[in-house]
Enzyme design. Sequence first.
Site, PDB file in Angstrom:
ATOM      1  N   HIS A  30     -41.543 -39.517  16.253  1.00  0.00           N
ATOM      2  CA  HIS A  30     -42.608 -40.462  15.947  1.00  0.00           C
ATOM      3  C   HIS A  30     -43.498 -39.868  14.873  1.00  0.00           C
ATOM      4  O   HIS A  30     -43.708 -38.658  14.819  1.00  0.00           O
ATOM      5  CB  HIS A  30     -43.431 -40.767  17.212  1.00  0.00           C
ATOM      6  CG  HIS A  30     -44.317 -41.972  17.087  1.00  0.00           C
ATOM      7  ND1 HIS A  30     -45.559 -41.905  16.498  1.00  0.00           N
ATOM      8  CD2 HIS A  30     -44.137 -43.261  17.456  1.00  0.00           C
ATOM      9  CE1 HIS A  30     -46.107 -43.110  16.523  1.00  0.00           C
ATOM     10  NE2 HIS A  30     -45.267 -43.947  17.095  1.00  0.00           N
ATOM     11  N   ASP A  89     -39.845 -47.242  21.128  1.00  0.00           N
ATOM     12  CA  ASP A  89     -38.995 -48.257  20.496  1.00  0.00           C
ATOM     13  C   ASP A  89     -37.549 -48.160  20.975  1.00  0.00           C
ATOM     14  O   ASP A  89     -36.852 -49.165  21.073  1.00  0.00           O
ATOM     15  CB  ASP A  89     -39.035 -48.111  18.970  1.00  0.00           C
ATOM     16  CG  ASP A  89     -40.437 -48.307  18.418  1.00  0.00           C
ATOM     17  OD1 ASP A  89     -41.046 -49.330  18.735  1.00  0.00           O
ATOM     18  OD2 ASP A  89     -40.913 -47.431  17.689  1.00  0.00           O
TER      19      ASP A  89
END
Length: 443
Positions: free
Chosen positions: A319, A377
């Site tokens: 991330h 995600d």
Amino acid sequence: MTDALKKPTLAASAKTVTLTDDASGKSWKLNVIPGTMGPDVIDVRKLYAETGMFTFDPGFTSTGACESKITFIDGEKGILLHRGYPIDQLAEKSDFLEVAYLLQYGELPNKAQKEDWVKHITYHTMVHEQLIRFYSGFRRDAHPMAVMCGVVGALSAFYHDSTDIHDEQQREIACHRMIAKMPTMAAMTYKYMMGQPFVYPQNNLSYAENFLYMTFSVPAEPYKINPVLARAMDKIFILHADHEQNASTSTVRLASSSGANPFACIAAGITSLWGPAHGGANEAVLKMLMEIGSKDKIPEIIKRAKDKSSGFRLMGFGHRVYKNYDPRAKVMKKTCDEVLAELGIKNDPLLEIAIELERIALQDDYFVQKKLYPNVDFYSGIILRAMGFPMSLFTALFALARTAGWVAHWQEQSREADSRIGRPRQLYTGATTRDFVPVDKRK
């Protein structure tokens, strides 16, 4: 206004930082402003006036563009707090509308406040009947985010009584309407692309239940709410409700700084969220899994992911902010397991690929050392697919949830007495001044 919403005066600490021009030897002392958590900031608001220079920070990765009390992230430690509450506690013990209230007002509601809040949201879920006609202006195969941009921006043409940004009560109503109507508009977007009739909201259902009902029910047969899926949907909403000053939230704030109406600001946030590097990441995860095709190809994919020269990026891992395990991913992984168990999905090829990739990422020294863990995600895409949502709708669901954070930031900025329009500066490297040359004399 609660104490949690009152804006303190930015006070510099006794600490300063000295900037020195090595060519001239001239120095300037810059005040340091502390936060309650996280890094202190160097106050450069008078830098240009005093030095004649700007700072250069592409992507604004080292620039604090606003003061906020809403969300705090410590990417190194994997911490995400909403108004001080850890995201895992909110996801496990709270519900989405309660979290939306927290983001908006700074404190968790008591029983009476929560009942009143839920009532306000529930009775704003319907959209103006004429707005429904907007959908027929789009092609059936239009991307849902294109539709959402249009219908959300069009809300300002219908609700004139909540567009005065200087009126606290009108801002309040606008926030209620945005949070309430987003599930209705997202569900209608799905129904339109599927060629099915729109389904109106039901006031006896919870926020997540209502969304699932409007999305998947059909007139031909009764729709039974699955409590496991409804709770999973609610958790997905909570985990996407806000994430500090990301691209879309910053876009909402920048649009708001010009005095634009709230519906236009949220539509601007939707356009920013649309990008694959932001809200479209979970859609990109499933596309990657489809491209891999089978578990047999995973070793080759892992090899490419480790090779920096390959240009291949393993979607759903790591991330931009978190240099540790994404705290939302822990909750999402558990939710993913619950949903798959409830639906009895075992032989899905994409799921098998995803599980193998997850196993490797959590055990392989390369991924562990670089902290490339599966992020929110990665799991959310698997859950949404299992629940029956088409990939193209994933980002619209993200926008639905993130609206709670967007309106909270919009409200926070609207309350600033010293708010000014956003005006980023630039480092100009183009041509210097030159005279116009007639076309017949140009070389």
